[in-house]
Design a protein around this motif. Structure first.
Motif, short mmCIF file in Angstrom:
data_model
loop_
_atom_site.label_atom_id
_atom_site.label_comp_id
_atom_site.label_asym_id
_atom_site.label_seq_id
_atom_site.Cartn_x
_atom_site.Cartn_y
_atom_site.Cartn_z
N ARG A 226 35.99 -9.40 -30.46
CA ARG A 226 36.54 -8.76 -31.66
C ARG A 226 37.28 -9.77 -32.52
O ARG A 226 37.15 -9.77 -33.75
N ILE B 251 29.37 -5.57 -33.78
CA ILE B 251 30.16 -5.44 -35.00
C ILE B 251 30.22 -3.97 -35.42
O ILE B 251 31.28 -3.45 -35.77
N PHE C 35 33.73 -2.07 -35.53
CA PHE C 35 34.26 -1.89 -36.88
C PHE C 35 33.55 -0.82 -37.71
O PHE C 35 34.09 -0.38 -38.71
N LEU D 162 34.95 -3.39 -41.87
CA LEU D 162 35.33 -4.71 -41.39
C LEU D 162 36.14 -5.45 -42.45
O LEU D 162 37.14 -6.10 -42.15
#
Length: 205
Positions: free
Chosen positions: A33, A68, A72, A78
């Motif tokens: 992360r 990802i 997010f 993001l």
């Protein structure tokens, strides 16, 4: 061994190696992360929101796109997280009101003559034209620069004065992107600061 709370104690009957694997997975998740955030922060500052793809972020972070999305949700989310991770306008406003024009002038002069953009302003100015994140950009500029500056000003029309000063700060970032470190020529730093101080004094008074 005694444990002070449930978070520190292993699951009853769980082998020690099971707890270790779980801790290792948690650390790996946190590391991944962080890599994603670091890669996104760097790419958004360098290229702007619209030019950055999830595939580019994944490659830079050495992670797959599915992770990802899991951590997010989307590129917009993001980007919002990247903005949230960046601090308030960096210490510039932590002076007395009388010192604000000079301090703001020093900040803008440093940015104009810098060989590289500051990550916060670079991210904001390079991404400001994207309608998808317009609201995020507006909220960030307001919360990080405009409102804290307004709060430091006494007297009437504080919002107007803070808004004009914020326009100068953001405009300096745009000028730096277009012309690079020669945006105001090769003048002495103190000469640039003196002229900018006069401008900020007029804006904030």
């Amino acid at each position: 061994m005694q444990y002070t709370n449930a978070c520190e104690s292993p699951t009853v009957g769980e082998p020690a190696e099971g707890a270790e694997r779980r801790d290792a997975r948690r650390r790996d998740k946190e590391s991944t992360r962080r890599r994603i955030l670091d890669a996104a922060r760097r790419l958004f500052a360098e290229l702007g929101y619209e030019q950055v793809t999830m595939r580019m972020i994944a490659a830079s972070a050495d992670a797959n796109i599915a992770l990802i999305n899991r951590y997010f949700g989307s590129k917009r989310q993001l980007f919002a997280e990247v903005l949230a991770q960046q601090g308030r306008f960096p210490g510039v406003l932590d002076v007395d009101e009388a010192e604000l024009p000079r301090r703001l002038a020093e900040y803008v002069a440093e940015r104009l003559g810098s060989e590289s953009d500051g990550p916060v302003l670079a991210t904001l100015t390079r991404s400001s034209s994207s309608p998808e994140i317009h609201e995020l950009i507006r909220d960030r500029v307001e919360s990080a620069i405009l409102l804290p500056l307004q709060a430091r000003l006494s007297g009437p029309d504080a919002r107007l004065r803070a808004g004009v000063a914020t326009a100068l700060i953001m405009g300096g970032g745009s000028l730096r992107q277009i012309f690079g470190p020669d945006s105001v020529g090769r003048h002495d730093h103190e000469v640039v600061v003196a002229r900018l101080t006069a401008v900020f004094t007029a804006c904030l008074s």
